[in-house]
Design a protein around this motif. Sequence first.
Motif, PDB file in Angstrom:
ATOM      1  N   SER A  59       0.817  -1.220   0.000  1.00  0.00           N
ATOM      2  CA  SER A  59       0.000   0.000   0.000  1.00  0.00           C
ATOM      3  C   SER A  59       0.847   1.266   0.000  1.00  0.00           C
ATOM      4  O   SER A  59       0.519   2.235  -0.685  1.00  0.00           O
ATOM      5  CB  SER A  59      -0.968   0.003   1.187  1.00  0.00           C
ATOM      6  N   VAL A  60       1.950   1.273   0.740  1.00  0.00           N
ATOM      7  CA  VAL A  60       2.824   2.454   0.753  1.00  0.00           C
ATOM      8  C   VAL A  60       3.457   2.657  -0.620  1.00  0.00           C
ATOM      9  O   VAL A  60       3.493   3.779  -1.133  1.00  0.00           O
ATOM     10  CB  VAL A  60       3.907   2.325   1.844  1.00  0.00           C
ATOM     11  N   LEU A  61       3.934   1.592  -1.239  1.00  0.00           N
ATOM     12  CA  LEU A  61       4.606   1.739  -2.522  1.00  0.00           C
ATOM     13  C   LEU A  61       3.629   2.070  -3.652  1.00  0.00           C
ATOM     14  O   LEU A  61       3.967   2.842  -4.550  1.00  0.00           O
ATOM     15  CB  LEU A  61       5.410   0.485  -2.843  1.00  0.00           C
ATOM     16  N   VAL A  62       2.418   1.541  -3.598  1.00  0.00           N
ATOM     17  CA  VAL A  62       1.421   1.886  -4.609  1.00  0.00           C
ATOM     18  C   VAL A  62       1.014   3.349  -4.462  1.00  0.00           C
ATOM     19  O   VAL A  62       0.896   4.072  -5.450  1.00  0.00           O
ATOM     20  CB  VAL A  62       0.194   0.949  -4.517  1.00  0.00           C
ATOM     21  N   ARG A  63       0.804   3.800  -3.226  1.00  0.00           N
ATOM     22  CA  ARG A  63       0.460   5.196  -2.992  1.00  0.00           C
ATOM     23  C   ARG A  63       1.582   6.114  -3.485  1.00  0.00           C
ATOM     24  O   ARG A  63       1.331   7.143  -4.092  1.00  0.00           O
ATOM     25  CB  ARG A  63       0.190   5.438  -1.509  1.00  0.00           C
ATOM     26  N   PHE A  64       2.826   5.735  -3.244  1.00  0.00           N
ATOM     27  CA  PHE A  64       3.946   6.548  -3.706  1.00  0.00           C
ATOM     28  C   PHE A  64       3.994   6.601  -5.227  1.00  0.00           C
ATOM     29  O   PHE A  64       4.218   7.648  -5.814  1.00  0.00           O
ATOM     30  CB  PHE A  64       5.271   5.991  -3.178  1.00  0.00           C
ATOM     31  N   ASP A  65       3.745   5.466  -5.881  1.00  0.00           N
ATOM     32  CA  ASP A  65       3.781   5.413  -7.341  1.00  0.00           C
ATOM     33  C   ASP A  65       2.710   6.310  -7.952  1.00  0.00           C
ATOM     34  O   ASP A  65       2.934   6.955  -8.971  1.00  0.00           O
ATOM     35  CB  ASP A  65       3.604   3.975  -7.818  1.00  0.00           C
ATOM     36  N   ARG A  66       1.538   6.356  -7.317  1.00  0.00           N
ATOM     37  CA  ARG A  66       0.453   7.208  -7.826  1.00  0.00           C
ATOM     38  C   ARG A  66       0.769   8.691  -7.681  1.00  0.00           C
ATOM     39  O   ARG A  66       0.359   9.489  -8.501  1.00  0.00           O
ATOM     40  CB  ARG A  66      -0.835   6.926  -7.071  1.00  0.00           C
TER      41      ARG A  66
END
Length: 92
Positions: A69-76
């Motif tokens: 979730s942290v890495l997906v949020r960062f990618d967005r």
Amino acid sequence: MGRRTQAQRDAMTVEIGYALFSAAFGAAVVLGAVGGPALLFDLPRYVEKALLASGVLLATALFAVRVVSVLVRFDRTAGTQPSQPGRTNPDS
């Protein structure tokens, strides 16, 4: 997508570190909360095993979900700029 700048690579490194650290901390808290009583109190053997197994399972799941979730949020949000007061948003 072209080559990444040094700042983008640094930001991703920091975000990965944050994701791993926060996930490990959360997993440790969950493991301690669920499995801790099995280590602190004199419980029947099957209850101790169930608490420890549940704690490990929940901690592992929490770790994986938190990192993703942290890495997906960062990618967005990687390509967006925070709004600046007094400036017009190009999307408006």
